[in-house]
Design a protein around this motif. Structure first.
Motif, PDB file in Angstrom:
ATOM      1  N   VAL A 187       9.545  10.748  -1.169  1.00 42.36           N
ATOM      2  CA  VAL A 187       8.140  11.146  -1.236  1.00 42.36           C
ATOM      3  C   VAL A 187       7.428  10.620   0.004  1.00 42.36           C
ATOM      4  O   VAL A 187       7.608   9.461   0.386  1.00 42.36           O
ATOM      5  N   LYS A 188       6.624  11.474   0.633  1.00 41.61           N
ATOM      6  CA  LYS A 188       5.826  11.055   1.777  1.00 41.61           C
ATOM      7  C   LYS A 188       4.512  10.447   1.309  1.00 41.61           C
ATOM      8  O   LYS A 188       4.044  10.716   0.202  1.00 41.61           O
ATOM      9  N   LEU A 189       3.896   9.634   2.160  1.00 42.11           N
ATOM     10  CA  LEU A 189       2.558   9.144   1.862  1.00 42.11           C
ATOM     11  C   LEU A 189       1.586  10.322   1.769  1.00 42.11           C
ATOM     12  O   LEU A 189       1.750  11.327   2.470  1.00 42.11           O
ATOM     13  N   PRO A 190       0.568  10.207   0.948  1.00 39.07           N
ATOM     14  CA  PRO A 190      -0.471  11.247   0.933  1.00 39.07           C
ATOM     15  C   PRO A 190      -1.239  11.246   2.248  1.00 39.07           C
ATOM     16  O   PRO A 190      -1.072  10.340   3.081  1.00 39.07           O
ATOM     17  N   PRO A 191      -2.087  12.245   2.461  1.00 41.74           N
ATOM     18  CA  PRO A 191      -2.857  12.316   3.708  1.00 41.74           C
ATOM     19  C   PRO A 191      -3.658  11.041   3.966  1.00 41.74           C
ATOM     20  O   PRO A 191      -4.240  10.460   3.040  1.00 41.74           O
ATOM     21  N   LEU A 192      -3.673  10.629   5.231  1.00 42.52           N
ATOM     22  CA  LEU A 192      -4.403   9.429   5.640  1.00 42.52           C
ATOM     23  C   LEU A 192      -5.791   9.801   6.149  1.00 42.52           C
ATOM     24  O   LEU A 192      -5.963  10.775   6.888  1.00 42.52           O
ATOM     25  N   TRP A 193      -6.762   8.977   5.753  1.00 49.15           N
ATOM     26  CA  TRP A 193      -8.133   9.098   6.228  1.00 49.15           C
ATOM     27  C   TRP A 193      -8.587   7.721   6.689  1.00 49.15           C
ATOM     28  O   TRP A 193      -8.349   6.729   5.996  1.00 49.15           O
ATOM     29  N   PRO A 204       1.617  15.186  -7.136  1.00 48.09           N
ATOM     30  CA  PRO A 204       1.826  15.708  -5.786  1.00 48.09           C
ATOM     31  C   PRO A 204       0.705  16.643  -5.338  1.00 48.09           C
ATOM     32  O   PRO A 204       0.253  17.504  -6.094  1.00 48.09           O
ATOM     33  N   GLY A 205       0.268  16.416  -4.106  1.00 47.36           N
ATOM     34  CA  GLY A 205      -0.760  17.278  -3.530  1.00 47.36           C
ATOM     35  C   GLY A 205      -2.169  16.986  -3.985  1.00 47.36           C
ATOM     36  O   GLY A 205      -3.086  17.717  -3.615  1.00 47.36           O
ATOM     37  N   ARG A 206      -2.366  15.905  -4.754  1.00 43.87           N
ATOM     38  CA  ARG A 206      -3.715  15.608  -5.253  1.00 43.87           C
ATOM     39  C   ARG A 206      -4.216  14.232  -4.834  1.00 43.87           C
ATOM     40  O   ARG A 206      -5.295  13.821  -5.262  1.00 43.87           O
ATOM     41  N   VAL A 207      -3.478  13.532  -3.981  1.00 38.88           N
ATOM     42  CA  VAL A 207      -3.807  12.146  -3.664  1.00 38.88           C
ATOM     43  C   VAL A 207      -4.247  12.010  -2.213  1.00 38.88           C
ATOM     44  O   VAL A 207      -3.679  12.638  -1.317  1.00 38.88           O
ATOM     45  N   ASP A 208      -5.267  11.184  -1.966  1.00 38.64           N
ATOM     46  CA  ASP A 208      -5.725  10.831  -0.626  1.00 38.64           C
ATOM     47  C   ASP A 208      -5.616   9.319  -0.444  1.00 38.64           C
ATOM     48  O   ASP A 208      -5.909   8.554  -1.374  1.00 38.64           O
ATOM     49  N   LEU A 209      -5.246   8.901   0.751  1.00 35.49           N
ATOM     50  CA  LEU A 209      -5.207   7.478   1.085  1.00 35.49           C
ATOM     51  C   LEU A 209      -6.224   7.208   2.188  1.00 35.49           C
ATOM     52  O   LEU A 209      -5.956   7.401   3.372  1.00 35.49           O
ATOM     53  N   GLY A 210      -7.424   6.798   1.771  1.00 36.06           N
ATOM     54  CA  GLY A 210      -8.463   6.405   2.711  1.00 36.06           C
ATOM     55  C   GLY A 210      -8.361   4.920   2.993  1.00 36.06           C
ATOM     56  O   GLY A 210      -8.181   4.117   2.075  1.00 36.06           O
ATOM     57  N   LEU A 211      -8.491   4.545   4.262  1.00 37.78           N
ATOM     58  CA  LEU A 211      -8.280   3.169   4.691  1.00 37.78           C
ATOM     59  C   LEU A 211      -9.505   2.642   5.420  1.00 37.78           C
ATOM     60  O   LEU A 211     -10.094   3.319   6.268  1.00 37.78           O
ATOM     61  N   GLY A 212      -9.877   1.403   5.075  1.00 33.05           N
ATOM     62  CA  GLY A 212     -11.006   0.756   5.718  1.00 33.05           C
ATOM     63  C   GLY A 212     -10.590  -0.484   6.475  1.00 33.05           C
ATOM     64  O   GLY A 212      -9.576  -1.119   6.167  1.00 33.05           O
ATOM     65  N   VAL A 244       0.838  -1.199   0.000  1.00 31.53           N
ATOM     66  CA  VAL A 244       0.000   0.000   0.000  1.00 31.53           C
ATOM     67  C   VAL A 244       0.876   1.253   0.000  1.00 31.53           C
ATOM     68  O   VAL A 244       0.632   2.201  -0.757  1.00 31.53           O
ATOM     69  N   ALA A 245       1.909   1.256   0.834  1.00 29.60           N
ATOM     70  CA  ALA A 245       2.812   2.411   0.897  1.00 29.60           C
ATOM     71  C   ALA A 245       3.479   2.655  -0.447  1.00 29.60           C
ATOM     72  O   ALA A 245       3.561   3.798  -0.918  1.00 29.60           O
ATOM     73  N   GLU A 246       3.964   1.605  -1.089  1.00 33.37           N
ATOM     74  CA  GLU A 246       4.630   1.764  -2.384  1.00 33.37           C
ATOM     75  C   GLU A 246       3.690   2.351  -3.428  1.00 33.37           C
ATOM     76  O   GLU A 246       4.047   3.293  -4.152  1.00 33.37           O
ATOM     77  N   ARG A 247       2.505   1.798  -3.529  1.00 31.84           N
ATOM     78  CA  ARG A 247       1.583   2.230  -4.586  1.00 31.84           C
ATOM     79  C   ARG A 247       1.140   3.671  -4.404  1.00 31.84           C
ATOM     80  O   ARG A 247       1.057   4.429  -5.371  1.00 31.84           O
ATOM     81  N   PHE A 248       0.867   4.063  -3.167  1.00 29.13           N
ATOM     82  CA  PHE A 248       0.372   5.428  -2.970  1.00 29.13           C
ATOM     83  C   PHE A 248       1.497   6.448  -2.941  1.00 29.13           C
ATOM     84  O   PHE A 248       1.274   7.626  -3.246  1.00 29.13           O
ATOM     85  N   LYS A 249       2.712   6.037  -2.638  1.00 32.73           N
ATOM     86  CA  LYS A 249       3.836   6.956  -2.803  1.00 32.73           C
ATOM     87  C   LYS A 249       4.117   7.201  -4.285  1.00 32.73           C
ATOM     88  O   LYS A 249       4.491   8.313  -4.676  1.00 32.73           O
ATOM     89  N   VAL A 250       3.929   6.188  -5.105  1.00 32.18           N
ATOM     90  CA  VAL A 250       4.075   6.383  -6.551  1.00 32.18           C
ATOM     91  C   VAL A 250       3.030   7.379  -7.056  1.00 32.18           C
ATOM     92  O   VAL A 250       3.342   8.307  -7.822  1.00 32.18           O
ATOM     93  N   LEU A 251       1.778   7.212  -6.630  1.00 23.93           N
ATOM     94  CA  LEU A 251       0.737   8.156  -7.047  1.00 23.93           C
ATOM     95  C   LEU A 251       1.059   9.573  -6.574  1.00 23.93           C
ATOM     96  O   LEU A 251       0.906  10.539  -7.323  1.00 23.93           O
TER      97      LEU A 251
END
Length: 342
Positions: free
Chosen positions: A168-174, A104-112, A92-99
């Motif tokens: 690159v940091k992970l995008p914001p977490l939700w 940059p600045g347009r990605v959200d990582l929502g987790l269920g 998950v970290a790899e894929r969303f860091k690539v996005l």
């Protein structure tokens, strides 16, 4: 000035397959809807993860997010969400860091926390992962955050593994939730929270207000940000909205009884031989969907905003007709420019 006029509006779309339609059509329409609401000025566009459901075309929110980001210009895009129990946190970290690196600045990582599917499919998703079969969501979440910060204990075997791209940091977490658990955990961790009122059984006020009251500022988020997800069908008139919502009613009725088939048309819904028990079930289900013309919908949204103190509304509109879905989002956005007094 009403609260609605100043509240960001966002979209959750599940790539629903409709009666007589196809999976590829559903996926293309999700991307087209994202383009449409991007142009309208919506805040963010999230896609979900579900598996083994004939009515849902996509089980890959990371793939869909990349496609939507490439097709849009401004809107934030992300997962609503990645079902963390199904995935290795490193992946998950790899894929969303690539996005995040690409957009940059347009990605959200929502987790269920839920698997997003039935028990057997959940087992198939996880069978090669060496984990406790119980609820290990919190352990996975902590590991995901450590892949981002690198603050592993000195003796941890993962300490020297680098998640690329390393700069690159992970995008914001939700954290996503339909109960009080994710509300409390989001507040404790100091991250964003999104409550799924459109299917939750838990009291919406308890979840939304307990998150805000218990929020602890963190390096990820200084102040609470609570998103309220609602099902909304808006049309030029109450009568047309009711006709369109027949699809939603029949789909929910069948889904609650284990039939996850494609979204029926309004004509199919009108012709369905409902029993009195069916109609009672539909009336109860209408507590989870706001249906009407602009004036009625605006009043309903204002009531939700006043009661829950939501910082943002995320709208899902599971309609059969794509043109009607587009128009519903147009009408909702227009309410902010000339809101109707509640």
């Amino acid at each position: 000035m009403t609260r609605l006029a100043n509240t960001p509006l966002s979209v959750l779309d599940l790539s629903f397959v409709v009666s007589g339609g196809s999976g590829p059509q559903a996926l293309r329409e999700t991307i087209e809807l994202a383009r449409h609401v991007d142009a309208l000025g919506y805040e963010r566009f999230w896609v979900a993860e579900h598996h083994n459901l004939p009515s849902v075309a996509s089980g890959a929110p990371d793939v869909m997010s990349g496609q939507i980001l490439a097709a849009t210009q401004r809107i934030r895009v992300g997962s609503g969400g990645v079902m963390l129990p199904n995935h290795a946190p490193l992946m998950v970290a790899e894929r969303f860091k690539v996005l995040e690196a690409l957009y940059p600045g347009r990605v959200d990582l929502g987790l269920g926390r839920a698997p997003g599917t039935d028990g057997l499919t959940s087992h198939a998703l996880r069978r090669r992962q060496d984990v406790d079969p119980g609820d290990d969501f919190l352990d996975r979440l902590k590991e995901l955050m450590l892949w981002d910060t690198g603050r592993w204990p000195a003796d941890h075997p993962y300490r020297n593994i680098k998640v690329m791209p390393v700069d690159v940091k992970l995008p914001p977490l939700w954290l996503l939730g339909s109960s009080g658990y994710s509300a409390r955990l989001s507040a404790q961790l100091g991250v964003g929270f999104a409550f799924a009122h459109h299917f939750a059984q838990h009291d919406v006020l308890d979840a939304m207000l307990s998150y805000r009251q218990g929020f602890q500022p963190s390096e990820r988020m200084e102040a609470p940000h609570a998103i309220l997800a609602l099902a909304v069908v808006c049309a030029p008139s109450d009568e047309e909205a009711e006709w369109l919502a027949g699809s939603v009613d029949l789909s929910r009725l069948k889904r609650d009884r284990g039939d996850y088939g494609p979204i029926p048309s309004p004509e199919e819904a009108a012709a369905y031989p409902y029993s009195e028990a069916d109609r009672a079930h539909i009336r109860r289900g209408r507590e989870k969907v706001l249906v009407g013309g602009p004036e009625k919908v605006a009043a309903g949204l204002e009531r939700f905003l006043d009661a829950t103190l939501a910082d943002e509304l995320m709208i899902t509109t599971p309609l059969y007709d794509f043109a009607a879905k587009r128009r519903s989002f147009e009408l909702l956005k227009a309410l902010q420019a000339a809101p109707v007094d509640a």
